[in-house]
Design an enzyme around this catalytic site. Structure first.
Site, PDB file in Angstrom:
ATOM      1  N   ARG A 158       7.417   1.356   7.346  1.00 58.01           N
ATOM      2  CA  ARG A 158       7.659   2.478   8.256  1.00 58.01           C
ATOM      3  C   ARG A 158       8.343   2.030   9.543  1.00 58.01           C
ATOM      4  O   ARG A 158       8.518   2.832  10.465  1.00 58.01           O
ATOM      5  CB  ARG A 158       6.321   3.163   8.598  1.00 58.01           C
ATOM      6  CG  ARG A 158       5.656   3.824   7.413  1.00 58.01           C
ATOM      7  CD  ARG A 158       4.258   4.308   7.765  1.00 58.01           C
ATOM      8  NE  ARG A 158       3.629   4.985   6.628  1.00 58.01           N
ATOM      9  CZ  ARG A 158       2.328   5.175   6.507  1.00 58.01           C
ATOM     10  NH1 ARG A 158       1.504   4.740   7.445  1.00 58.01           N
ATOM     11  NH2 ARG A 158       1.838   5.787   5.444  1.00 58.01           N
ATOM     12  N   HIS A 179      10.987 -23.242   9.569  1.00 62.67           N
ATOM     13  CA  HIS A 179      10.051 -23.935  10.460  1.00 62.67           C
ATOM     14  C   HIS A 179       8.595 -23.807  10.030  1.00 62.67           C
ATOM     15  O   HIS A 179       7.806 -24.715  10.278  1.00 62.67           O
ATOM     16  CB  HIS A 179      10.168 -23.392  11.889  1.00 62.67           C
ATOM     17  CG  HIS A 179      11.438 -23.817  12.587  1.00 62.67           C
ATOM     18  ND1 HIS A 179      11.639 -23.665  13.939  1.00 62.67           N
ATOM     19  CD2 HIS A 179      12.570 -24.393  12.099  1.00 62.67           C
ATOM     20  CE1 HIS A 179      12.832 -24.131  14.272  1.00 62.67           C
ATOM     21  NE2 HIS A 179      13.432 -24.567  13.164  1.00 62.67           N
ATOM     22  N   ASP A 220       0.868  -1.172   0.000  1.00 63.20           N
ATOM     23  CA  ASP A 220       0.000   0.000   0.000  1.00 63.20           C
ATOM     24  C   ASP A 220       0.910   1.228   0.000  1.00 63.20           C
ATOM     25  O   ASP A 220       2.139   1.106  -0.182  1.00 63.20           O
ATOM     26  CB  ASP A 220      -1.009  -0.033   1.160  1.00 63.20           C
ATOM     27  CG  ASP A 220      -0.393   0.273   2.524  1.00 63.20           C
ATOM     28  OD1 ASP A 220       0.853   0.408   2.616  1.00 63.20           O
ATOM     29  OD2 ASP A 220      -1.146   0.360   3.509  1.00 63.20           O
ATOM     30  N   HIS A 221       0.331   2.397   0.206  1.00 56.79           N
ATOM     31  CA  HIS A 221       1.126   3.628   0.141  1.00 56.79           C
ATOM     32  C   HIS A 221       2.232   3.651   1.197  1.00 56.79           C
ATOM     33  O   HIS A 221       3.289   4.229   0.966  1.00 56.79           O
ATOM     34  CB  HIS A 221       0.210   4.848   0.282  1.00 56.79           C
ATOM     35  CG  HIS A 221      -0.707   4.776   1.465  1.00 56.79           C
ATOM     36  ND1 HIS A 221      -1.772   3.911   1.540  1.00 56.79           N
ATOM     37  CD2 HIS A 221      -0.707   5.443   2.649  1.00 56.79           C
ATOM     38  CE1 HIS A 221      -2.392   4.055   2.695  1.00 56.79           C
ATOM     39  NE2 HIS A 221      -1.763   4.982   3.381  1.00 56.79           N
ATOM     40  N   CYS A 270       3.299  -2.926   3.921  1.00 51.91           N
ATOM     41  CA  CYS A 270       2.474  -1.767   4.249  1.00 51.91           C
ATOM     42  C   CYS A 270       3.232  -0.963   5.303  1.00 51.91           C
ATOM     43  O   CYS A 270       4.428  -1.174   5.485  1.00 51.91           O
ATOM     44  CB  CYS A 270       1.065  -2.170   4.698  1.00 51.91           C
ATOM     45  SG  CYS A 270       0.978  -3.158   6.205  1.00 51.91           S
ATOM     46  N   ARG A 310       3.527 -30.223  12.221  1.00 49.76           N
ATOM     47  CA  ARG A 310       2.876 -29.101  12.915  1.00 49.76           C
ATOM     48  C   ARG A 310       2.025 -28.279  11.960  1.00 49.76           C
ATOM     49  O   ARG A 310       0.923 -27.814  12.321  1.00 49.76           O
ATOM     50  CB  ARG A 310       3.935 -28.236  13.594  1.00 49.76           C
ATOM     51  CG  ARG A 310       4.559 -28.975  14.778  1.00 49.76           C
ATOM     52  CD  ARG A 310       5.887 -28.441  15.217  1.00 49.76           C
ATOM     53  NE  ARG A 310       6.475 -29.306  16.236  1.00 49.76           N
ATOM     54  CZ  ARG A 310       7.748 -29.276  16.598  1.00 49.76           C
ATOM     55  NH1 ARG A 310       8.578 -28.425  16.032  1.00 49.76           N
ATOM     56  NH2 ARG A 310       8.185 -30.096  17.520  1.00 49.76           N
ATOM     57  N   ARG A 333       9.330 -32.663  11.465  1.00 51.15           N
ATOM     58  CA  ARG A 333       8.387 -32.326  12.542  1.00 51.15           C
ATOM     59  C   ARG A 333       7.656 -31.019  12.259  1.00 51.15           C
ATOM     60  O   ARG A 333       6.527 -30.808  12.729  1.00 51.15           O
ATOM     61  CB  ARG A 333       9.103 -32.264  13.887  1.00 51.15           C
ATOM     62  CG  ARG A 333      10.095 -31.124  14.047  1.00 51.15           C
ATOM     63  CD  ARG A 333      10.879 -31.220  15.347  1.00 51.15           C
ATOM     64  NE  ARG A 333      11.726 -30.070  15.579  1.00 51.15           N
ATOM     65  CZ  ARG A 333      12.932 -29.890  15.010  1.00 51.15           C
ATOM     66  NH1 ARG A 333      13.416 -30.791  14.160  1.00 51.15           N
ATOM     67  NH2 ARG A 333      13.647 -28.801  15.283  1.00 51.15           N
ATOM     68  N   HIS A 334       8.285 -30.165  11.465  1.00 46.01           N
ATOM     69  CA  HIS A 334       7.639 -28.885  11.156  1.00 46.01           C
ATOM     70  C   HIS A 334       6.465 -29.085  10.197  1.00 46.01           C
ATOM     71  O   HIS A 334       5.460 -28.387  10.283  1.00 46.01           O
ATOM     72  CB  HIS A 334       8.662 -27.912  10.570  1.00 46.01           C
ATOM     73  CG  HIS A 334       9.812 -27.681  11.500  1.00 46.01           C
ATOM     74  ND1 HIS A 334       9.657 -27.070  12.722  1.00 46.01           N
ATOM     75  CD2 HIS A 334      11.120 -28.039  11.407  1.00 46.01           C
ATOM     76  CE1 HIS A 334      10.824 -27.040  13.349  1.00 46.01           C
ATOM     77  NE2 HIS A 334      11.724 -27.626  12.566  1.00 46.01           N
ATOM     78  N   THR A 367       3.138  -0.880   8.653  1.00 43.27           N
ATOM     79  CA  THR A 367       3.645  -1.713   9.750  1.00 43.27           C
ATOM     80  C   THR A 367       3.848  -3.164   9.347  1.00 43.27           C
ATOM     81  O   THR A 367       4.501  -3.919  10.083  1.00 43.27           O
ATOM     82  CB  THR A 367       2.642  -1.714  10.919  1.00 43.27           C
ATOM     83  OG1 THR A 367       1.392  -2.229  10.421  1.00 43.27           O
ATOM     84  CG2 THR A 367       2.435  -0.318  11.485  1.00 43.27           C
ATOM     85  N   GLY A 368       3.233  -3.584   8.279  1.00 52.54           N
ATOM     86  CA  GLY A 368       3.216  -5.003   7.890  1.00 52.54           C
ATOM     87  C   GLY A 368       2.077  -5.763   8.549  1.00 52.54           C
ATOM     88  O   GLY A 368       1.771  -6.895   8.165  1.00 52.54           O
TER      89      GLY A 368
HETATM   90  C1  RB5 Z   1      -1.727   3.077   6.302  1.00 50.39           C
HETATM   91  O1  RB5 Z   1      -1.722   4.345   6.886  1.00 50.39           O
HETATM   92  C2  RB5 Z   1      -1.397   2.018   7.318  1.00 50.39           C
HETATM   93  O2  RB5 Z   1      -2.446   1.864   8.206  1.00 50.39           O
HETATM   94  C3  RB5 Z   1      -1.064   0.714   6.630  1.00 50.39           C
HETATM   95  O3  RB5 Z   1       0.016   0.897   5.782  1.00 50.39           O
HETATM   96  C4  RB5 Z   1      -0.675  -0.432   7.521  1.00 50.39           C
HETATM   97  O4  RB5 Z   1       0.316  -0.060   8.425  1.00 50.39           O
HETATM   98  C5  RB5 Z   1      -1.777  -1.163   8.161  1.00 50.39           C
HETATM   99  O5  RB5 Z   1      -1.560  -2.173   8.859  1.00 50.39           O
END
Ligand code: RB5
Length: 141
Positions: free
Chosen positions: A109, A98, A8-9, A65, A136, A132-133, A67-68
């Site tokens: 970010r 694993h 995303d952005h 994104c 699981r 084993r993985h 935070t991911g």
């Molecule tokens: C976008 O502002 C932000 O919320 C997105 O990139 C992401 O971090 C969401 O989990």
């Protein structure tokens, strides 16, 4: 190796760097967007990459994104997807060895460029250990 990459952005800038790295490593890449820093909704791009992996057309996916977190939540809604959110190389390696992760999620970010590329490098070069993985993973289905 074929990898679908989406963002995303919040992950746009890092996505471009990761794609350049992958192309340099002779990985076949599809860029599923987004294609600018204009605000978009991460589930739309997670769904595209997941579809590429679920169909078998691509071996792996990478989603970025801010935070991911959003990308990993969205991707893990699919039964066939094992998405791992990694912020350093050790968990990236473990997620392949694993967990047989088939999608790597990164927070654009959260970490710097060199750490991100290190994660990608380790992730694409690590094989699933099986044994084993696998047992699981079977318990998850
Ligand atoms: C976008 O502002 C932000 O919320 C997105 O990139 C992401 O971090 C969401 O989990």
């Amino acid at each position: 190796m074929k990898i679908a990459v989406g963002c995303d952005h919040g992950g746009y800038e890092l996505k471009n760097l990761i794609i350049s790295y992958l192309v340099g490593e002779k990985v076949e890449v599809v860029d599923t967007g987004c294609y600018s820093e204009d605000s978009v909704d991460y589930p739309d791009f997670a769904n595209k990459v997941c579809q590429n992996v679920r169909s078998g057309e691509y071996d792996f996916g990478i989603l970025i994104c801010g935070t991911g977190i959003g990308m990993s939540i969205a991707a893990n809604r699919y039964r066939e997807i094992r998405a791992a959110l990694c912020h350093e190389a050790f968990t990236a390696r473990m997620s392949r060895e694993h967990n047989n992760a088939n999608i790597l999620c990164i927070g654009g970010r959260v970490i710097g460029t060199e750490v991100a590329l290190d994660i990608v490098r380790v992730w694409i070069h690590t094989q699933f250990a099986g044994g084993r993985h696998q047992r699981r993973l079977d318990l998850l289905s």
